[in-house]
Each structure stands twice: as structure tokens, then as C-alpha cells.
Scaffold this active site. Structure first.
Site, mmCIF file in Angstrom:
data_model
loop_
_atom_site.group_PDB
_atom_site.id
_atom_site.type_symbol
_atom_site.label_atom_id
_atom_site.label_comp_id
_atom_site.label_asym_id
_atom_site.label_seq_id
_atom_site.Cartn_x
_atom_site.Cartn_y
_atom_site.Cartn_z
ATOM 1 N N LYS A 14 0.725 -1.141 0.249
ATOM 2 C CA LYS A 14 0.026 -0.097 -0.169
ATOM 3 C C LYS A 14 0.886 1.092 0.042
ATOM 4 O O LYS A 14 0.607 2.110 -0.664
ATOM 5 C CB LYS A 14 -0.996 -0.182 1.204
ATOM 6 C CG LYS A 14 -1.973 -1.106 1.170
ATOM 7 C CD LYS A 14 -2.950 -0.664 2.375
ATOM 8 C CE LYS A 14 -2.440 -0.801 3.997
ATOM 9 N NZ LYS A 14 -1.658 -2.034 4.151
ATOM 10 N N ARG A 123 11.621 -6.441 5.464
ATOM 11 C CA ARG A 123 11.444 -5.127 5.106
ATOM 12 C C ARG A 123 12.382 -4.298 5.989
ATOM 13 O O ARG A 123 12.672 -4.399 7.243
ATOM 14 C CB ARG A 123 9.885 -4.315 5.442
ATOM 15 C CG ARG A 123 9.862 -3.038 5.373
ATOM 16 C CD ARG A 123 8.362 -2.806 4.997
ATOM 17 N NE ARG A 123 7.580 -2.791 6.234
ATOM 18 C CZ ARG A 123 6.287 -2.637 6.287
ATOM 19 N NH1 ARG A 123 5.640 -2.259 5.150
ATOM 20 N NH2 ARG A 123 5.567 -2.824 7.396
ATOM 21 N N ARG A 153 11.471 -1.700 11.346
ATOM 22 C CA ARG A 153 10.282 -1.240 11.921
ATOM 23 C C ARG A 153 9.974 -2.039 13.141
ATOM 24 O O ARG A 153 10.023 -3.270 12.982
ATOM 25 C CB ARG A 153 9.081 -1.197 11.282
ATOM 26 C CG ARG A 153 8.827 0.321 10.603
ATOM 27 C CD ARG A 153 7.835 0.353 9.637
ATOM 28 N NE ARG A 153 6.588 -0.072 10.028
ATOM 29 C CZ ARG A 153 5.517 -0.049 9.493
ATOM 30 N NH1 ARG A 153 5.463 0.468 8.164
ATOM 31 N NH2 ARG A 153 4.195 -0.327 10.008
ATOM 32 N N ARG A 164 -0.547 -8.318 13.639
ATOM 33 C CA ARG A 164 -0.950 -7.221 12.713
ATOM 34 C C ARG A 164 -1.897 -7.988 11.745
ATOM 35 O O ARG A 164 -2.961 -7.473 11.316
ATOM 36 C CB ARG A 164 0.054 -6.719 12.250
ATOM 37 C CG ARG A 164 0.822 -5.526 13.147
ATOM 38 C CD ARG A 164 2.039 -5.014 12.487
ATOM 39 N NE ARG A 164 1.965 -4.265 11.202
ATOM 40 C CZ ARG A 164 2.866 -4.231 10.420
ATOM 41 N NH1 ARG A 164 4.214 -4.587 10.639
ATOM 42 N NH2 ARG A 164 2.748 -3.341 9.542
HETATM 43 P P1 AMP Z 1 0.952 1.175 8.892
HETATM 44 O O1 AMP Z 1 2.111 1.997 8.704
HETATM 45 O O2 AMP Z 1 -0.157 1.465 7.873
HETATM 46 O O3 AMP Z 1 1.171 -0.483 8.670
HETATM 47 O O4 AMP Z 1 0.313 1.281 10.233
HETATM 48 C C1 AMP Z 1 1.267 1.005 11.734
HETATM 49 C C2 AMP Z 1 0.567 0.921 12.873
HETATM 50 O O5 AMP Z 1 -0.175 2.206 12.936
HETATM 51 C C3 AMP Z 1 -0.586 -0.056 12.612
HETATM 52 O O6 AMP Z 1 -0.316 -1.394 12.968
HETATM 53 C C4 AMP Z 1 -1.683 0.719 13.792
HETATM 54 O O7 AMP Z 1 -1.206 0.146 15.059
HETATM 55 C C5 AMP Z 1 -1.486 1.874 13.556
HETATM 56 N N1 AMP Z 1 -2.393 2.484 12.369
HETATM 57 C C6 AMP Z 1 -2.259 3.112 11.414
HETATM 58 N N2 AMP Z 1 -3.278 3.381 10.702
HETATM 59 C C7 AMP Z 1 -4.293 3.027 11.641
HETATM 60 C C8 AMP Z 1 -5.786 3.177 11.638
HETATM 61 N N3 AMP Z 1 -6.273 3.809 10.361
HETATM 62 N N4 AMP Z 1 -6.378 2.594 12.510
HETATM 63 C C9 AMP Z 1 -5.744 2.267 13.767
HETATM 64 N N5 AMP Z 1 -4.553 1.989 13.840
HETATM 65 C C10 AMP Z 1 -3.525 2.264 12.653
#
Ligand code: AMP
Length: 206
Positions: A14, A123, A153, A164
Site C-alpha cells: 500500500k 522489510r 520497524r 497485525r
Molecule cells: P501502517 O504503517 O499503516 O502499517 O500502520 C502501522 C500501525 O499504525 C498499525 O499497525 C496500527 O497500530 C497503527 N495505525 C495506522 N493506521 C491506523 C488506522 N487507520 N487505525 C488504527 N490504527 C492505525
């Protein structure tokens, strides 16, 4: 330009494809994960709250991210299209988004689960924003874009990845049917190289 939502499991690509869409079509790339991580780095109240959820692989509460995205979408640069990456992640978030925005297209990046696990475990990220995979680094841990040290990360560590993916299946995957029912869902079978997969996305966006 269109208001775009990117759907897909963690590690589906994404972020990569959102960045490419942003560059190709000149729309802002709005990533809730990036905004939350920036807040953690800066030590803000939001960052302190988000940190504990992110570290566990859990979702940050809906009301927190909904407020954050509503504010961001009100900025002038988001009035002519945007690509939302990592939001919505729950039906409640999608319903809240529908109250403040019109989503033209939801792109579901479909990738087999075993591929996802390989991607997340390999990653590496850089503080400049670059994301790479160990398979393309030839043993180096240096960012090919800016030369800084790459790192893993916290939430890409194996135990957090499992959490996740479970959260994704339970809370986020239902959004595929949500956007399908609205007639705006497009599935992208992301089985090729980044370039090949992005060509498919460009065809859809026109
Ligand atoms: P990402 O970088 O999109 O994988 O997001 C990393 C982490 O941020 C996720 O595992 C959640 O803990 C938090 N997070 C990101 N976007 C959201 C969202 N829309 N709702 C809730 N938690 C979020």
C-alpha cells in the site's frame, strides 16, 4: 483527480503504490501509519498514546485516527484528490470517512499471505522515508536513496507481524465487501514486480 483508498494486508505494498500514485498524479499521500510514527518520534501526546498500540500490533482507537484524518483532509492540498494509505482500517472508520469525503475508488492490493510474511520480515526502512527489502540490498544495511543506516520497524518483528495480520483479517478485511457494495472496489492482483503491479493500477486510474 480522484479520492483513493488503498486496501490490503500489512506488507501488501500500500505504501509503495501510494507513493507512486502520489508522484504520478500529484496528489498527497496520506498515511496514518506515517503520521502516527512521526508523532511518536516527536514525542507528542498523540505519539505517546499511539506507541503502546502500535508496539503490540493493535489498532489505535477509531476516534483518535478518525479525528486525525478529518483534520488532514481539510488541508488545502487535499481538495483535489488524495491517496489514503492505512485508513480506513475498520468499518467504523469507513463510515466516519463517508461523512466527510466522497471516495471514488478503493484499490485492494491482493497478495498471497506467504508472500506478505516474506516481505514484512525482510522489510528495512530509512528515516528519509525509503522502504527496501533485504533481497535487493545484497547484504548492505545502507539506504540506497540517502546513504543512512536502514532499520527494522518495531512492528515488523515476527511476534508483532502475527498480531497485525490477525487484526487485518478480523477488522480490516471486511472493508473489501464494504467498498464492493458501494461499487467502488477494484482488486489488483499484485503478483508481479512493483513496476508491473503499478501499471495495473495506472490502467484503473486512467
Ligand atoms: P501502517 O504503517 O499503516 O502499517 O500502520 C502501522 C500501525 O499504525 C498499525 O499497525 C496500527 O497500530 C497503527 N495505525 C495506522 N493506521 C491506523 C488506522 N487507520 N487505525 C488504527 N490504527 C492505525
Amino acid at each position: 483527480m480522484k479520492n483513493i483508498v488503498m486496501l490490503g494486508a500489512p506488507g501488501a505494498g500500500k505504501g509503495t503504490h501510494s507513493a507512486l500514485i502520489s508522484a504520478e498524479y500529484g496528489v498527497p499521500h496520506i498515511s496514518t501509519g506515517d503520521i502516527l510514527r512521526a508523532n511518536i518520534k516527536e514525542g507528542t501526546e498523540l505519539g505517546k498514546l499511539a506507541e503502546s498500540y502500535i508496539a503490540k500490533g493493535a489498532l489505535v482507537p477509531d476516534e483518535v485516527v478518525i479525528g486525525l484524518v478529518a483534520d488532514r483532509l481539510a488541508h488545502p492540498d487535499a481538495q483535489n484528490g488524495y491517496v489514503l494509505d492505512g485508513f480506513p482500517r475498520t468499518i467504523a472508520q469507513a463510515e466516519a470517512l463517508d461523512k466527510v469525503a466522497r471516495i471514488d475508488i478503493a484499490i485492494n492490493i491482493d497478495v498471497a499471505f506467504d508472500v506478505i510474511i516474506g516481505r514484512l520480515s525482510g522489510r528495512r526502512v530509512c528515516s528519509c522515508g525509503a522502504t527496501c527489502h533485504v533481497s535487493a540490498l545484497g547484504g548492505s544495511e545502507i539506504c540506497p536513496k540517502c546513504g543512512k543506516q536502514l532499520y527494522i520497524r518495531d512492528d515488523d518483528k515476527p511476534e508483532t507481524v502475527k498480531a497485525r495480520l490477525e487484526v487485518y483479517l478480523k477488522q480490516t478485511a471486511p472493508l473489501i465487501d464494504y467498498y464492493k457494495a458501494k461499487g467502488v472496489l477494484v482488486d489488483i492482483d499484485a503478483c508481479g514486480t512493483i513496476k508491473e503491479d503499478f501499471e495495473k493500477i495506472k490502467k484503473v486510474l486512467g
